[in-house]
Scaffold this active site. Structure first.
Site, PDB file in Angstrom:
ATOM      1  N   CYS A  82       0.834  -1.201   0.000  1.00 57.33           N
ATOM      2  CA  CYS A  82       0.000   0.000   0.000  1.00 57.33           C
ATOM      3  C   CYS A  82       0.871   1.254   0.000  1.00 57.33           C
ATOM      4  O   CYS A  82       0.573   2.232  -0.688  1.00 57.33           O
ATOM      5  CB  CYS A  82      -0.929  -0.010   1.214  1.00 57.33           C
ATOM      6  N   CYS A 114      -6.733  -3.083   6.689  1.00 56.35           N
ATOM      7  CA  CYS A 114      -7.953  -2.280   6.564  1.00 56.35           C
ATOM      8  C   CYS A 114      -9.055  -2.982   5.776  1.00 56.35           C
ATOM      9  O   CYS A 114     -10.238  -2.748   6.030  1.00 56.35           O
ATOM     10  CB  CYS A 114      -7.642  -0.923   5.948  1.00 56.35           C
TER      11      CYS A 114
END
Length: 363
Positions: free
Chosen positions: A101, A198
Site C-alpha cells: 500500500c 484495513c
C-alpha cells in the site's frame, strides 16, 4: 523553505500531528484521506486505518488546522491490493499488503495527485527518517526505536523518497500524543494505533472464501504431515495456515508443533518443532536498492529484518540477477515467502535494500 505539501491523513494521532507540524513550519498543507471502498465502521477492539470513522476524524483534524481536505477514491487500487493478498495465500505465501500500500497507493497514487495539485512533496506520520547516502536517498530508523517504521517504507523507489517528508522521525510516540492533546486534538490524541489490515475487518479466511473459487487448491481439504512425511491429521485448506503458526492445528502432540510450510498444489501442511523454523538464509526478488547498489555477486555485510516490528539479524547479502541472497550469521526464524526482507547497514541505522522473500534456504 515554504512549499505546498500533501499530507496523508489517516484519522490517527500520528498523521494529525505531522500535518500540524507542517502547518507550523509555514507550508501550504493539503490533507487527503484514502478511501478503500472495502471497509466500513471500525468497531470493538479491532482498529484499521481506512474506516468511515477514520475518514470523519481526518476531516475534523483538517478543519481544526484550517487546511483543504480531499477524500480520494482509491477503491480500484485497494482492489488490486486485495487481489495480491488473495493470490499470495492461494500460492502458499504470507502477504504483506500494508507495505505494498505504501508503494502503490500512499506514496504512488497520492504522489501523482500531489503533482496534479502543484505540490512537490508528500508527507505522512511514519516514525522514520529520509536521509541521503552519497548520491542516493534511503530510509533511516526513527528516533523512537519502539515505534520505528522504516521497514514498511523499505520498498519505496528513489523518486518517492525524494518527495517524502516525515515530520515525526525525530519524535517519540509519547511526545506526539502530548502534542496532539496540547493542540486540542483530543479525539485522536488517545486513539488506538491501527492494528488490522484495513480491508480485512474480520477473519481473513472469509475474504479468501469470497474471492477464490470453491475448487481452488488452497481451500480444499488435505493432509497435515510432519517433517518425516508421517501423516498426523487433516486440514480444511492450506489457506488457513501461515508459516510459524502454532495454534489451531487440530493435532494432539507431546510437544508444540509449528507450521513449517504449506503446499497448496499438494494440499499439504507440514509441521514440526520450533527449532526447525530457523533457516540459514533466503532468496529475495523484486529488490529495491536504496543506499546500496552493488554489482552482481558482490557481498555486503548488514542486518536483515523480517517483520515490521521484529529485530534485525546479522547477515551477508549478495546481489543476484533477480534480487539478492541472504546468508544469516546464525540460523534465524521468521523468513517466510511473501514477506519483505529489509536489509540495514551493519550499524542497523539505515536501509541498504529490500526484497520480497521468494524462498528460504535451509543452510
Amino acid at each position: 523553505m515554504s512549499e505546498r505539501v500533501v499530507v496523508c491523513l489517516s484519522g490517527g494521532v500520528d498523521s494529525s500531528v505531522a500535518a500540524a507540524l507542517l502547518v507550523d513550519a509555514g507550508h501550504e498543507v493539503i490533507g487527503v484521506f484514502m478511501r478503500s471502498g472495502v471497509s466500513g465502521e471500525a468497531t470493538g477492539e479491532k482498529q484499521g486505518c481506512c474506516s468511515v470513522e477514520d475518514a470523519m476524524d481526518a476531516r475534523r483534524v483538517a478543519d481544526l488546522l484550517g487546511i483543504p481536505f480531499y477524500a480520494l477514491d482509491f477503491a480500484d487500487g485497494f482492489d488490486r491490493l486485495v487481489d495480491r493478498f488473495v493470490e499470495d495465500y492461494a500460492r502458499g505465501r504470507t502477504p504483506n499488503p500494508c507495505v505494498l500500500c505504501n508503494r502503490w497507493l500512499k506514496f504512488g497514487r497520492v504522489l501523482r495527485f500531489a503533482r496534479e495539485v502543484g505540490a512537490r512533496r508528500v508527507a505522512s506520520g511514519h516514525y522514520a527518517r529520509v536521509v541521503r547516502s552519497g548520491e542516493r536517498w534511503t530510509v533511516a530508523r526513527g528516533r523512537d526505536a519502539s515505534k520505528d517504521q522504516s521497514y514498511v517504507l523499505s520498498v519505496l523507489e528513489q523518486e518517492q523518497l525524494a518527495a517524502l517528508l516525515l515530520p515525526l522521525g525525530e519524535l517519540r510516540k509519547a511526545e506526539v500524543r502530548a502534542e496532539a492533546a496540547r493542540r486540542g486534538l483530543a479525539r485522536v490524541a488517545e486513539k488506538r494505533d491501527s492494528q488490522e489490515i484495513c480491508f480485512v475487518p474480520g477473519d481473513y479466511r472469509d475474504l479468501l472464501r469470497r474471492r477464490l473459487p470453491a475448487s481452488a487448491d488452497a481451500l480444499r481439504p488435505g493432509e497435515v504431515r510432519d517433517l518425516a512425511g508421517v501423516r498426523l491429521g487433516e486440514h480444511a485448506g492450506t489457506a488457513g495456515f501461515t508459516v510459524g503458526q502454532r495454534k489451531g492445528l487440530g493435532i494432539a502432540a507431546p510437544r508444540p508443533l509449528y507450521v513449517q510450510r504449506t503446499d497448496p498444489g499438494r494440499r499439504l501442511v507440514v509441521v514440526g518443532p520450533r527449532e526447525a523454523l530457523a533457516r540459514g538464509g533466503l532468496e529475495a526478488v523484486d529488490a529495491t536498492w536504496l543506499a546500496a547498489c552493488p554489482a552482481d555477486g558482490e557481498e555486503l555485510p548488514g542486518r536483515v529484518q523480517l517483520r515490521a516490528h521484529g529485530r534485525s539479524h546479522p547477515a551477508t547479502v549478495a546481489r543476484t540477477p533477480t534480487g539478492f541472497r541472504v546468508r544469516f550469521a546464525a540460523p534465524t526464524e521468521g523468513a517466510v515467502p511473501g514477506q519483505v526482507a529489509a536489509v540495514y547497514d551493519p550499524r542497523d541505522e539505515h536501509l541498504l535494500c529490500s526484497g520480497w522473500i521468494e524462498r528460504v534456504l535451509v543452510e
